[in-house]
Enzyme design. Structure first.
Site, PDB file in Angstrom:
ATOM      1  CB  VAL A  62      15.855  33.588 -12.682  1.00  0.00           C
ATOM      2  CG1 VAL A  62      15.147  32.559 -11.818  1.00  0.00           C
ATOM      3  CG2 VAL A  62      15.584  33.377 -14.162  1.00  0.00           C
ATOM      4  CE1 TYR A 156      16.420  27.013 -24.214  1.00  0.00           C
ATOM      5  CE2 TYR A 156      17.450  25.395 -25.657  1.00  0.00           C
ATOM      6  CZ  TYR A 156      16.811  25.715 -24.477  1.00  0.00           C
ATOM      7  OH  TYR A 156      16.554  24.720 -23.548  1.00  0.00           O
TER       8      TYR A 156
END
Length: 251
Positions: A62, A156
């Protein structure tokens, strides 16, 4: 349209939340395109869906624009339209002090967790605004970290906060095309990747503690619910978490 006429793309569909959600969507009648880095786990998901399910396996990175374009082209060729995109693929970074994190480790998280969501959203827009009937739905996996960080999780956490901004922009920019966009923030779903949580993870005050988890099927059911709404209704943000996990009051 009934769910038996609808088509979904699920990224990160080979394991964990992605697999559980893809299987739940297939059970609800969706044709599901399964995207992920490795073919073998995707094929295992397709096999678990059963013979009657309509699935398509498309190995995809992706973070790579050409790979994402190929994914959406393959899905459209196979199924003719797109009604749902679940932007689920994600990756973390080593849990090291912020000052010791390599730029490359930061960049890999940004490439998958943020740029990957953008690239998939962009391709989904192109299909959804041009099909008949027009429109569709995009669900982004935001994570609990879209609100509150864990220790040593700057890449993250930063990307998941950014996903919240992208969710809002997508929701606004999609209105004219009948594209609805919402975000599901998930806390401590029990998957292969989160077994460490039940054994013990760092807490904000410096200790190591085991945390409660929940069955990943709870997440899958929530995704199907969000997907099941008519396009004039939208779950903008939903949090699904283990009831006793240290999120409310974290820190």
């Amino acid at each position: 349209m009934s769910s038996s006429d609808k088509v979904a793309i699920v990224t990160g569909a080979g394991t964990g939340i992605g697999r559980a959600s893809a299987l739940a969507l297939a059970e609800a009648g969706y044709a599901v395109t399964l995207a992920g880095r490795r073919r073998e786990p995707l094929e295992e998901t397709a096999e678990a869906a059963g013979e009657g399910a309509r699935t398509l396996v498309v190995p995809t990175d992706v973070s790579d624009a050409s790979s994402v374009c190929a994914l959406f082209a393959a899905s459209q060729e196979a199924f003719g339209r797109l009604d749902l995109l679940f932007n689920n693929a994600g990756r973390g970074a080593p849990p090291v002090p912020l000052e010791d994190l390599a730029v490359e480790q930061w960049q890999k998280a940004v490439d998958v967790n943020l740029t990957g969501v953008f690239l998939c959203t962009q391709e989904a827009f192109k299909i959804m605004k041009s099909q008949d009937p027009m429109g569709g739905r995009i669900i982004n996996n935001g994570s609990i970290s879209a609100t509150a960080p864990r220790p040593n999780s700057a890449p993250y956490t930063s990307t998941k906060h950014a996903v919240t901004g992208l969710t809002k922009s997508t929701s606004l920019d999609g209105r004219k095309y009948d594209i609805a966009c919402g975000q599901i923030d998930i806390g401590n779903a029990a998957t292969e990747m989160t077994t460490v949580i039940a054994k013990g993870v760092p807490q904000a005050h410096g200790t190591i503690a085991a945390e409660p988890t929940m069955d990943v099927e709870n997440v899958a059911r929530a995704v199907v619910y969000m997907a099941s709404l008519p396009l004039d209704a939208n779950v903008q943000f939903m949090t699904v978490m283990a009831t006793k996990m240290p999120f409310i009051g974290r820190g």
